[in-house]
Design a protein around this motif. Structure first.
Motif, PDB file in Angstrom:
ATOM      1  N   ASP A 176       0.833  -1.202   0.000  1.00 16.09           N
ATOM      2  CA  ASP A 176       0.000   0.000   0.000  1.00 16.09           C
ATOM      3  C   ASP A 176       0.871   1.258   0.000  1.00 16.09           C
ATOM      4  N   HIS A 177       1.899   1.258   0.823  1.00  8.95           N
ATOM      5  CA  HIS A 177       2.811   2.403   0.882  1.00  8.95           C
ATOM      6  C   HIS A 177       3.608   2.545  -0.415  1.00  8.95           C
ATOM      7  N   TYR A 178       3.976   1.416  -1.003  1.00  8.58           N
ATOM      8  CA  TYR A 178       4.672   1.403  -2.300  1.00  8.58           C
ATOM      9  C   TYR A 178       3.814   2.099  -3.361  1.00  8.58           C
ATOM     10  N   GLU A 179       2.544   1.737  -3.431  1.00 13.52           N
ATOM     11  CA  GLU A 179       1.631   2.365  -4.388  1.00 13.52           C
ATOM     12  C   GLU A 179       1.450   3.852  -4.089  1.00 13.52           C
ATOM     13  N   ASN A 180       1.326   4.174  -2.800  1.00 15.16           N
ATOM     14  CA  ASN A 180       1.135   5.582  -2.418  1.00 15.16           C
ATOM     15  C   ASN A 180       2.333   6.437  -2.814  1.00 15.16           C
ATOM     16  N   GLU A 185      -0.988  11.306  -8.260  1.00 16.66           N
ATOM     17  CA  GLU A 185      -2.213  12.071  -8.027  1.00 16.66           C
ATOM     18  C   GLU A 185      -1.951  13.127  -6.961  1.00 16.66           C
ATOM     19  N   GLY A 186      -1.857  14.376  -7.377  1.00 17.66           N
ATOM     20  CA  GLY A 186      -1.626  15.485  -6.464  1.00 17.66           C
ATOM     21  C   GLY A 186      -0.200  15.581  -5.948  1.00 17.66           C
ATOM     22  N   GLN A 187       0.701  14.793  -6.525  1.00 17.21           N
ATOM     23  CA  GLN A 187       2.106  14.828  -6.117  1.00 17.21           C
ATOM     24  C   GLN A 187       2.976  14.375  -7.286  1.00 17.21           C
ATOM     25  N   LYS A 188       4.267  14.591  -7.173  1.00 14.09           N
ATOM     26  CA  LYS A 188       5.180  14.159  -8.243  1.00 14.09           C
ATOM     27  C   LYS A 188       5.322  12.649  -8.285  1.00 14.09           C
ATOM     28  N   GLY A 189       5.298  11.981  -7.150  1.00  9.13           N
ATOM     29  CA  GLY A 189       5.468  10.530  -7.094  1.00  9.13           C
ATOM     30  C   GLY A 189       6.935  10.152  -7.022  1.00  9.13           C
ATOM     31  N   LEU A 190       7.248   9.259  -6.134  1.00  8.26           N
ATOM     32  CA  LEU A 190       8.636   8.834  -5.950  1.00  8.26           C
ATOM     33  C   LEU A 190       9.084   7.950  -7.100  1.00  8.26           C
ATOM     34  N   ALA A 191      10.347   8.040  -7.466  1.00  8.51           N
ATOM     35  CA  ALA A 191      10.904   7.205  -8.535  1.00  8.51           C
ATOM     36  C   ALA A 191      10.756   5.719  -8.178  1.00  8.51           C
ATOM     37  N   ARG A 192      10.496   4.901  -9.179  1.00  9.59           N
ATOM     38  CA  ARG A 192      10.297   3.470  -8.946  1.00  9.59           C
ATOM     39  C   ARG A 192      11.529   2.820  -8.324  1.00  9.59           C
ATOM     40  N   GLU A 193      12.713   3.283  -8.728  1.00 12.11           N
ATOM     41  CA  GLU A 193      13.927   2.672  -8.204  1.00 12.11           C
ATOM     42  C   GLU A 193      14.109   2.930  -6.713  1.00 12.11           C
ATOM     43  N   LEU A 194      13.455   3.975  -6.193  1.00 13.81           N
ATOM     44  CA  LEU A 194      13.509   4.249  -4.759  1.00 13.81           C
ATOM     45  C   LEU A 194      12.330   3.623  -4.020  1.00 13.81           C
ATOM     46  N   ALA A 195      11.154   3.681  -4.617  1.00 14.05           N
ATOM     47  CA  ALA A 195       9.958   3.152  -3.955  1.00 14.05           C
ATOM     48  C   ALA A 195      10.073   1.658  -3.696  1.00 14.05           C
ATOM     49  N   ARG A 196      10.785   0.926  -4.550  1.00 19.20           N
ATOM     50  CA  ARG A 196      10.877  -0.526  -4.413  1.00 19.20           C
ATOM     51  C   ARG A 196      11.582  -0.954  -3.126  1.00 19.20           C
ATOM     52  N   MET A 197      12.410  -0.081  -2.554  1.00 16.52           N
ATOM     53  CA  MET A 197      13.196  -0.496  -1.381  1.00 16.52           C
ATOM     54  C   MET A 197      12.316  -0.723  -0.173  1.00 16.52           C
ATOM     55  N   ASN A 198      11.072  -0.299  -0.217  1.00 11.29           N
ATOM     56  CA  ASN A 198      10.161  -0.487   0.911  1.00 11.29           C
ATOM     57  C   ASN A 198       9.476  -1.847   0.885  1.00 11.29           C
TER      58      ASN A 198
END
Length: 301
Positions: A176-180, A185-198
């Protein structure tokens, strides 16, 4: 594991398309080509391509221009000789490319076998699916009291359910946090290469794994062994069934000399000779350590 209708259609289309070839094919392997063999709860093993058969091994050993001798018993005898005397190069003439879907923590064990070509699904480029490995209750065990990297007695009742709930809830919350974090939507969104570490280590990844038969046998000898971790052993056992159909003569020799055989040290050979001569040999008189003697007795009594 359930394949989507699109994935099933893709596999059916691949299996329906045939191409004429002059190269050797294996009837047993042709039956496995592209078929998805289910492993664990969401995993799979598929053969994408292969090269060679039992005859390719003997042809390479004889360095012949054609099939060489057509006598099956001669080919079988030669393959058994090669396996018995650790002649590895002829087995390297056969290769196979697998598509494997597996949990990340299994992949990290698997990648220790550095004798294959690997291309893994990129979580820098694509978004991982919401799929996690959750052990079956019969695979939930406490830490072994005699093996620092193994399992002991099964967890039961409320404790087992508590662990399953924690594994499932943590995995879902992390995704859920990865998707967030990825959301724009309403934000830039974290890069996939960083979001995956969670993401947790039980999330599923996929790769293509290409290996020759010699190194595949080495992988299977270690990972299909009863002492291997259950999760990677489940993949290895599935692959054993595929290899048995692909190169039946080579696999029979592998079962006999590697999976079912035993390696004896020089001290072990000496102990066996002394026993055959009627001597009662103890650990103290064997020259072996307690650990080595325990392993020796487990095989030889």
């Amino acid at each position: 594991m359930t394949l989507t209708p699109e994935q099933l259609a893709e596999i059916a289309e691949a299996r329906a398309t045939t191409r004429p070839t002059l190269r050797a094919t294996s009837e047993g392997m042709e039956r496995h080509l592209y078929v998805a063999h289910e492993v664990l709860d969401h995993g799979l093993v598929r053969v994408i391509d292969y090269m060679g058969d039992d005859a390719a091994i003997t042809q390479a050993a004889r360095v012949s221009y054609g099939r060489g001798t057509k006598a099956v018993q001669n080919d079988e005898g030669l393959i058994r000789y090669l396996m018995r005397h650790w002649h590895s190069t002829p087995f390297e003439m056969c290769e196979v490319k697998f598509h494997v879907k597996l949990p990340v923590f299994v992949a990290r064990q698997w990648i220790r076998h550095r004798t294959a070509n690997v291309n893994e699904y990129s979580a820098r480029y694509s978004i991982l699916d919401r799929e996690f490995y959750i052990p079956a209750p019969e695979q939930l065990a406490a830490q072994s009291t005699v093996n620092n990297q193994g399992r002991g007695e099964l967890l039961e009742g409320d404790e087992a359910q508590r662990v399953l709930d924690i594994l499932r809830d943590d995995a879902m919350r992390a995704y859920d946090h990865y998707e967030n974090m990825l959301s724009q939507e309403g934000q830039k969104g974290l890069a996939r290469e960083l979001a995956r570490m969670n993401l947790p280590a039980n999330v599923y990844t996929q790769w293509y794994w290409k290996v020759d038969l010699h190194n595949l046998f080495h992988f299977l000898r270690l990972r299909a062994d009863a002492h291997a971790q259950y999760e990677i052993r489940a993949y290895a056992e599935t692959m054993c069934g595929i290899v048995k159909d692909w190169v039946p003569l080579a696999y029979a020799a592998f079962e006999d000399y590697r999976m079912g055989g035993a390696t004896v040290s020089a001290k072990g050979v000496e102990v066996l000779k002394r026993r055959l001569a009627g001597e009662a040999v103890t650990q103290e008189s064997s020259g072996m350590s307690k650990g080595e003697w325990r392993e020796f007795e487990a095989v030889w009594g």
